[in-house]
Design an enzyme around this catalytic site. Sequence first.
Site, PDB file in Angstrom:
ATOM      1  CG  ASN A 141      -7.902  -2.037  -5.271  1.00 17.40           C
ATOM      2  OD1 ASN A 141      -6.999  -2.849  -5.085  1.00 17.40           O
ATOM      3  ND2 ASN A 141      -8.147  -1.067  -4.396  1.00 17.40           N
ATOM      4  CG  ASP A 157      -2.109   0.920   1.073  1.00 23.22           C
ATOM      5  OD1 ASP A 157      -2.368   1.377  -0.058  1.00 23.22           O
ATOM      6  OD2 ASP A 157      -2.762   1.209   2.091  1.00 23.22           O
ATOM      7  N   GLY A 158       0.321   2.315  -0.571  1.00 23.11           N
ATOM      8  CA  GLY A 158       0.978   3.624  -0.522  1.00 23.11           C
ATOM      9  C   GLY A 158       1.602   4.080  -1.837  1.00 23.11           C
ATOM     10  CG  ASN A 159       2.069   1.434  -5.175  1.00 27.00           C
ATOM     11  OD1 ASN A 159       2.983   1.241  -4.374  1.00 27.00           O
ATOM     12  ND2 ASN A 159       1.580   0.470  -5.942  1.00 27.00           N
ATOM     13  N   GLY A 160       0.137   5.414  -4.438  1.00 27.58           N
ATOM     14  CA  GLY A 160      -0.428   6.699  -4.865  1.00 27.58           C
ATOM     15  C   GLY A 160       0.154   7.849  -4.061  1.00 27.58           C
ATOM     16  NE  ARG A 161      -1.444   6.596   1.172  1.00 31.49           N
ATOM     17  CZ  ARG A 161      -1.627   5.710   2.135  1.00 31.49           C
ATOM     18  NH1 ARG A 161      -1.480   6.072   3.401  1.00 31.49           N
ATOM     19  NH2 ARG A 161      -1.966   4.475   1.847  1.00 31.49           N
ATOM     20  CD  GLU A 190       3.183 -13.134  15.569  1.00 23.94           C
ATOM     21  OE1 GLU A 190       3.173 -11.964  16.009  1.00 23.94           O
ATOM     22  OE2 GLU A 190       2.706 -14.104  16.194  1.00 23.94           O
ATOM     23  NE  ARG A 233      -7.883   0.765   5.317  1.00 20.16           N
ATOM     24  CZ  ARG A 233      -7.696   2.071   5.551  1.00 20.16           C
ATOM     25  NH1 ARG A 233      -7.911   2.572   6.748  1.00 20.16           N
ATOM     26  NH2 ARG A 233      -7.282   2.866   4.580  1.00 20.16           N
ATOM     27  NE  ARG A 240      -2.860  -1.480   4.418  1.00 19.13           N
ATOM     28  CZ  ARG A 240      -4.109  -1.535   4.005  1.00 19.13           C
ATOM     29  NH1 ARG A 240      -4.916  -2.448   4.491  1.00 19.13           N
ATOM     30  NH2 ARG A 240      -4.562  -0.692   3.088  1.00 19.13           N
TER      31      ARG A 240
HETATM   32  C1  IPE Z   1      -5.329  -2.766  -0.336  1.00 19.07           C
HETATM   33  O1  IPE Z   1      -5.003  -1.426  -0.496  1.00 19.07           O
HETATM   34  C2  IPE Z   1      -5.359  -3.445  -1.675  1.00 19.07           C
HETATM   35  C3  IPE Z   1      -4.058  -3.634  -2.322  1.00 19.07           C
HETATM   36  C4  IPE Z   1      -2.891  -3.327  -1.818  1.00 19.07           C
HETATM   37  C5  IPE Z   1      -4.119  -4.253  -3.620  1.00 19.07           C
HETATM   38  P1  IPE Z   1      -6.148  -0.327  -0.645  1.00 19.07           P
HETATM   39  O2  IPE Z   1      -5.437   0.963  -0.814  1.00 19.07           O
HETATM   40  O3  IPE Z   1      -7.102  -0.715  -1.708  1.00 19.07           O
HETATM   41  O4  IPE Z   1      -6.876  -0.427   0.756  1.00 19.07           O
HETATM   42  P2  IPE Z   1      -7.753   0.640   1.561  1.00 19.07           P
HETATM   43  O5  IPE Z   1      -8.724   1.229   0.590  1.00 19.07           O
HETATM   44  O6  IPE Z   1      -6.802   1.674   2.072  1.00 19.07           O
HETATM   45  O7  IPE Z   1      -8.376  -0.144   2.648  1.00 19.07           O
HETATM   46  C1  IPE Z   2      -1.497   0.163  -3.456  1.00 21.96           C
HETATM   47  O1  IPE Z   2      -1.266   1.530  -3.472  1.00 21.96           O
HETATM   48  C2  IPE Z   2      -1.673  -0.414  -4.840  1.00 21.96           C
HETATM   49  C3  IPE Z   2      -3.046  -0.855  -5.155  1.00 21.96           C
HETATM   50  C4  IPE Z   2      -4.065  -0.842  -4.349  1.00 21.96           C
HETATM   51  C5  IPE Z   2      -3.243  -1.363  -6.492  1.00 21.96           C
HETATM   52  P1  IPE Z   2      -2.469   2.561  -3.513  1.00 21.96           P
HETATM   53  O2  IPE Z   2      -2.819   2.812  -4.933  1.00 21.96           O
HETATM   54  O3  IPE Z   2      -3.569   2.100  -2.656  1.00 21.96           O
HETATM   55  O4  IPE Z   2      -1.781   3.845  -2.893  1.00 21.96           O
HETATM   56  P2  IPE Z   2      -2.423   4.844  -1.853  1.00 21.96           P
HETATM   57  O5  IPE Z   2      -2.887   4.021  -0.702  1.00 21.96           O
HETATM   58  O6  IPE Z   2      -3.530   5.535  -2.545  1.00 21.96           O
HETATM   59  O7  IPE Z   2      -1.298   5.755  -1.484  1.00 21.96           O
HETATM   60 MG    MG Z   3      -4.067   2.348  -0.707  1.00 24.02          MG
END
Ligand code: IPE
Ligand code: IPE
Ligand code: MG
Length: 250
Positions: free
Chosen positions: A77, A29-33, A216, A203, A197
Amino acid sequence: MTVNPAVLNSLPNDLDVLRLPKHVAVIMDGNGRWAQQQGQPRFMGHRRGVDTLKEILRCCKDWGIEALTAYAFSTENWGRPLTEVDFLMTLFERVLRRELKEMIEEGVQIHFVGDLQALPKSLQEEIDRAMVATQHNTKIKFVVATNYGGRREILEACRAIAQKVQRGEFTPADIDEGIFEQHLYTKGISHPDLLIRTSGEMRVSNFLLWQVAYAELYVTHTLWPDFDREAFHKALQDYQQRHRRFGKVK
Ligand code: IPE
Ligand code: IPE
Ligand code: MG
């Protein structure tokens, strides 16, 4: 237990080879940020995220971890903007095509778990090709959760089991954990010992709901594109401090 000397050579010496998790799962998680922090569009984060995944897979293999499961796309997603969903589907397909040869050479056995029928046909073809081409590899299991939802997985298992009961293949009383697991997408794959995570969210976001019962948990604020070998090393150090009691007393 015999330990491969190559593993001992590359494993950081503060990690105990005998207490490594056999199976690590990651919610990437966190690619977008990450991209936003760089002033870039979100898709640049997904691109960088692929490099991270490659690095962590190699690291698992070098350090003798038997399986890595990565959450690539959840059933939720699909609710993202169409441009982002399309970008991700195309990215998965391109990466699979580009990396297949190397995965074969490196002994990676790739699996996909999720509701794969709903993915674009061309991606399904790449997935089938990759699973067949790597099925006899033994160095590491690499499981990619794509269009994966823990609730959907459990419902599909229930439906399949109910049909078998209806056909008289077994009775309700026969249904135990073993039979149930035979009907999950992850049939034949061990449960994760460690669930990581990134990006600080506390979560599970519908990931491996059944399978993480005794995993764990490790949450780091590091965003997935920045999660490197050193960050993974820290997660393993943390894991090795844990006492896994499985409900018992010491
Ligand atoms: C969980 O990340 C799904 C994946 C990493 C593929 P999300 O970014 O979709 O999760 P939420 O929306 O923060 O719960
Ligand atoms: C996880 O990064 C990748 C996928 C869910 C596909 P996000 O795209 O959820 O990045 P944030 O959480 O918005 O930073
Ligand atoms: Mg995310």
